[in-house]
Design a protein around this motif. Structure first.
Motif, PDB file in Angstrom:
ATOM      1  N   ARG A 185      -8.134  -3.650  -2.246  1.00  6.85           N
ATOM      2  CA  ARG A 185      -7.695  -2.944  -2.472  1.00  6.85           C
ATOM      3  C   ARG A 185      -7.672  -1.342  -2.535  1.00  6.85           C
ATOM      4  O   ARG A 185      -7.111  -0.977  -1.972  1.00  6.85           O
ATOM      5  CB  ARG A 185      -7.060  -2.027  -4.134  1.00  6.85           C
ATOM      6  N   ARG A 193      -5.105   2.461   5.326  1.00  7.32           N
ATOM      7  CA  ARG A 193      -3.954   2.141   5.727  1.00  7.32           C
ATOM      8  C   ARG A 193      -3.525   4.152   5.333  1.00  7.32           C
ATOM      9  O   ARG A 193      -3.067   4.439   5.301  1.00  7.32           O
ATOM     10  CB  ARG A 193      -3.109   2.067   4.323  1.00  7.32           C
ATOM     11  N   GLU A 201      -4.663   5.680   3.437  1.00  5.77           N
ATOM     12  CA  GLU A 201      -3.568   6.665   2.001  1.00  5.77           C
ATOM     13  C   GLU A 201      -4.830   7.221   1.045  1.00  5.77           C
ATOM     14  O   GLU A 201      -5.812   7.499   1.067  1.00  5.77           O
ATOM     15  CB  GLU A 201      -3.712   4.678   0.792  1.00  5.77           C
ATOM     16  N   ARG A 240       1.556  12.248  -7.082  1.00  2.00           N
ATOM     17  CA  ARG A 240       3.077  11.993  -6.625  1.00  2.00           C
ATOM     18  C   ARG A 240       3.238  13.309  -5.402  1.00  2.00           C
ATOM     19  O   ARG A 240       3.337  13.178  -4.416  1.00  2.00           O
ATOM     20  CB  ARG A 240       3.883  11.762  -7.638  1.00  2.00           C
ATOM     21  N   LYS A 246      -1.865   7.327  -3.103  1.00  2.00           N
ATOM     22  CA  LYS A 246      -1.028   6.051  -3.094  1.00  2.00           C
ATOM     23  C   LYS A 246      -1.829   5.476  -4.622  1.00  2.00           C
ATOM     24  O   LYS A 246      -0.995   4.336  -5.117  1.00  2.00           O
ATOM     25  CB  LYS A 246      -1.081   5.268  -2.109  1.00  2.00           C
ATOM     26  N   LYS A 270       3.209   2.956 -11.024  1.00  2.00           N
ATOM     27  CA  LYS A 270       3.514   2.006 -10.392  1.00  2.00           C
ATOM     28  C   LYS A 270       4.975   2.028 -10.170  1.00  2.00           C
ATOM     29  O   LYS A 270       5.563   1.256  -8.999  1.00  2.00           O
ATOM     30  CB  LYS A 270       3.348   0.567 -11.525  1.00  2.00           C
ATOM     31  N   GLU A 271       6.432   2.780 -11.132  1.00  2.00           N
ATOM     32  CA  GLU A 271       7.635   2.759 -10.511  1.00  2.00           C
ATOM     33  C   GLU A 271       7.446   3.929  -9.298  1.00  2.00           C
ATOM     34  O   GLU A 271       8.326   3.184  -8.160  1.00  2.00           O
ATOM     35  CB  GLU A 271       8.401   3.075 -11.887  1.00  2.00           C
ATOM     36  N   LEU A 272       6.844   4.674  -8.990  1.00  2.00           N
ATOM     37  CA  LEU A 272       7.074   5.292  -8.221  1.00  2.00           C
ATOM     38  C   LEU A 272       5.786   5.670  -6.987  1.00  2.00           C
ATOM     39  O   LEU A 272       5.383   5.803  -5.889  1.00  2.00           O
ATOM     40  CB  LEU A 272       5.720   6.851  -9.203  1.00  2.00           C
ATOM     41  N   GLY A 273       4.821   4.043  -7.230  1.00  2.00           N
ATOM     42  CA  GLY A 273       4.874   3.474  -5.892  1.00  2.00           C
ATOM     43  C   GLY A 273       3.031   3.725  -6.169  1.00  2.00           C
ATOM     44  O   GLY A 273       2.509   4.144  -4.796  1.00  2.00           O
ATOM     45  N   ILE A 274       2.522   4.169  -7.320  1.00  2.00           N
ATOM     46  CA  ILE A 274       1.174   4.752  -7.209  1.00  2.00           C
ATOM     47  C   ILE A 274      -0.019   4.043  -8.183  1.00  2.00           C
ATOM     48  O   ILE A 274       0.528   3.478  -9.699  1.00  2.00           O
ATOM     49  CB  ILE A 274       1.027   5.892  -8.341  1.00  2.00           C
ATOM     50  N   ASP A 275      -0.933   2.561  -7.009  1.00  2.00           N
ATOM     51  CA  ASP A 275      -1.704   2.019  -7.768  1.00  2.00           C
ATOM     52  C   ASP A 275      -2.443   2.406  -8.699  1.00  2.00           C
ATOM     53  O   ASP A 275      -3.101   3.579  -8.441  1.00  2.00           O
ATOM     54  CB  ASP A 275      -1.489   0.903  -6.801  1.00  2.00           C
TER      55      ASP A 275
END
Length: 583
Positions: free
Chosen positions: A72, A79, A81, A134, A139, A158-163
């Motif tokens: 990851r 990418r 990130e 955020r 990310k 996770k809902e916000l797209g953050i791992d």
């Protein structure tokens, strides 16, 4: 404090084994006996113990989820990130963040770090921290020394797209957060062979795994072991196996070429040009790193630890030193208040635990006060303060008692808790404190052994002053680094006398500077007994007494060995008996 002395004399068979091992190692049989007590019984095992090797560090990919975590992080970098390194505000968390952030910055620039504010956000993952991530386009969050119980917060991220990649060492619950990877050797499904890493140690293993996967030589990572040594010492994890290797080489780095931030702290502590041990970290370096998180914001400590300009680092270190002075004043006041409460509560005197609370106590210092009370009263202790309608605080324990399990037994009353055997944190409703106090005391009463509530001093060996040669002291130093499960040996010498020149010293005449002789030789041995001036009159009376002590190098006379005396007892029939008190 006067101790109950615990000494078990070696059997004839054990003495013979010590003589044989000592001969093979060209070492005193007294020290060889200490090796045997530590489970080291062969010449080859002794050499491995005295010469830890970095090549014996465990393969990081034996830790569950390590491959997932590395993949990851590689994906994030591929990418481009934004990555955030997030950690707790104590020494372990701050050093872990500094290590991971500084190492990643060697290879990747789009990385930030974050330390939550103890007073605004509390322990662990906060909504405020996630919102900051955020807003700044993060990310991937690598969280260190916390996160293992942040189920709701990490689900929200996770809902916000953050791992999240969790690097923690605290005991997990049955349910764990929905992170991409969870690196924690205490996971019940993790077969990693060493379970006692600190948070910084888990972060180091992650970086070791990532570097190995990317063909980065270990020599790029090993200079960061000074952070691991500081964390291992300050977090009081066992100094054995993998921790011993990391602490051994981390101390070398700290003494030879520390990072600029740590170098600045060493300067501010007046420790420059001295050989640093785990003790100096525990009592001088660690408290200063902790101070900013206790008084204001732990981010300042990380800013210091990652600083690349020495002049700036020195300025930051001096600022943090001021926090530490403020912390000491508050610590002293709160401890005095807490001690007064315990002494006045008649019921408290007969209980096997202590639970205290005051709405005016400072949140960042309650853990220190809990530690102080544990040392004074030798009972598991919880100290709480108020935060709105809630109470938050810290628990500390005595040797051999699992305070985390005691806290966990009250979980129906708790909003949050975490920790390990000897230290834990907790949050509950202020109005629920009386119920918690009853449940906690009930658990302690049922599970603590009577000997765990006594101040016990384990004596490793009885020796005479003639045994303390330069070679003996040199060989003893090779047992370091010392810490839990590899403690500094405590020796006892029976029937010693004042040479005639011992005297009371200290600003408040609270210590004794000793010059002693025993009946076996004419050797005069110097010693210092901190806080034991009550024994001075007896010592000056020329009567014999027994001492328990560790061996230290004299700070001012480097080639001279000095006794640091832990306890003084009147001699009776050649055995340790009663403590000496003012007559």
């Amino acid at each position: 404090m006067h101790f109950k002395w615990n000494y078990i004399a070696p059997t004839a068979q054990e003495q013979a084994a010590a003589c044989e091992l000592g001969e093979k190692l060209s070492m005193s049989p007294i020290l060889a006996q200490l090796l045997i007590q530590r489970g080291i019984t062969t010449e080859s095992a002794a050499k491995r113990f005295f010469r830890p090797q970095l090549s014996n560090l465990i393969n990081p990919f034996l830790m569950k989820d390590m491959d997932v975590a590395v993949d990851r992080l590689n994906d994030a970098m591929g990418r481009k990130e934004r990555v955030m390194v997030y950690g707790d505000y104590d020494v372990d968390g701050c050093t872990a963040v500094a290590l991971v952030y500084k190492f990643l910055r060697l290879f990747y620039s789009n990385v930030d770090y974050y330390i939550p504010n103890r007073y605004d956000e509390g322990y662990g993952v906060s909504r405020k921290g996630i919102e900051y991530a955020r807003e700044t386009g993060v990310k991937l969050i690598i969280i260190l020394d916390c996160g293992i119980k942040a189920i709701g917060e990490i689900a929200y991220a996770k809902e916000l797209g953050i791992d999240f990649i969790i690097c923690d060492h605290h005991v997990p619950d049955e349910a764990m957060p929905p992170a991409v990877a969870i690196l924690n050797p205490k996971r019940p499904d993790d077969r990693y062979p060493f379970k006692h890493l600190c948070g910084c140690g888990v972060g180091f293993k992650f970086m070791q795994g990532w570097a190995k996967n990317n063909g980065i030589p270990f020599s790029k990572l090993s200079p960061f072991l000074d952070f691991c040594a500081v964390s291992i010492a300050a977090d009081l994890v066992p100094v054995v196996e993998e921790n011993r290797i990391m602490a051994y080489y981390g101390l070398k780095q700290l003494n030879q070429n520390p990072s600029l931030g740590l170098k600045a702290i060493i300067e501010v502590c007046n420790l420059a040009n001295r050989e640093l041990s785990m003790s100096e970290i525990c009592f001088r370096i660690g408290p200063r790193i902790n101070a900013s998180g206790r008084m204001e914001n732990g981010r300042e400590s990380v800013e210091l630890l990652v600083e690349n300009d020495y002049a700036n680092a020195l300025e930051k270190a001096r600022h943090i030193d001021q926090y530490n002075e403020q912390r000491k004043d508050i610590d002293k006041q709160m401890t005095e208040e807490a001690n007064l409460i315990v002494s006045k509560l008649e019921t408290q005197k007969h209980q096997s635990s202590i639970v205290l609370y005051d709405e005016n106590w400072k949140k960042g210092v309650v853990g220190i006060v809990a530690s102080r009370l544990t040392e004074i009263y030798y009972r598991p202790t919880v100290v709480l303060t108020r935060d709105g309608d809630l109470a938050s605080g810290s628990a500390r324990s005595v040797a051999g008692f699992d305070v985390y399990a005691a806290i966990k037994s009250c979980r129906d009353l708790l909003l949050n808790f975490g920790g390990h055997t000897y230290a834990a944190g907790l949050t509950l409703r202020w109005d629920d404190i009386p119920k918690f106090k009853t449940l906690f005391q009930q658990y302690v009463e049922e599970h603590i052994a009577p000997e765990q509530t006594e101040a016990t001093l384990h004596i490793d060996a009885l020796i005479d002053f003639k045994d303390i040669s330069r070679k003996f002291f040199h060989d003893l130093k090779n047992f370091s680094p010392f810490g839990p499960e590899c403690t500094k040996p405590v020796f006892a010498t029976l029937g010693v006398y004042d040479y005639g020149t011992s005297k009371v010293v200290g600003r408040e005449q609270e210590h004794i500077k000793l010059e002693l002789v025993d009946s076996k030789s004419s050797t005069i041995v110097n010693g210092i007994a901190f806080g034991q001036s009550a024994a001075a009159r007896y010592i000056k009376s020329k009567r014999a007494f027994d001492i328990a002590y560790t061996l230290e190098a004299n700070v001012f006379k480097r080639n001279q060995v000095q006794l640091q005396i832990e306890d003084i007892r009147a001699e009776e029939a050649g055995t340790p008996t009663e403590p000496i008190t003012e007559e």
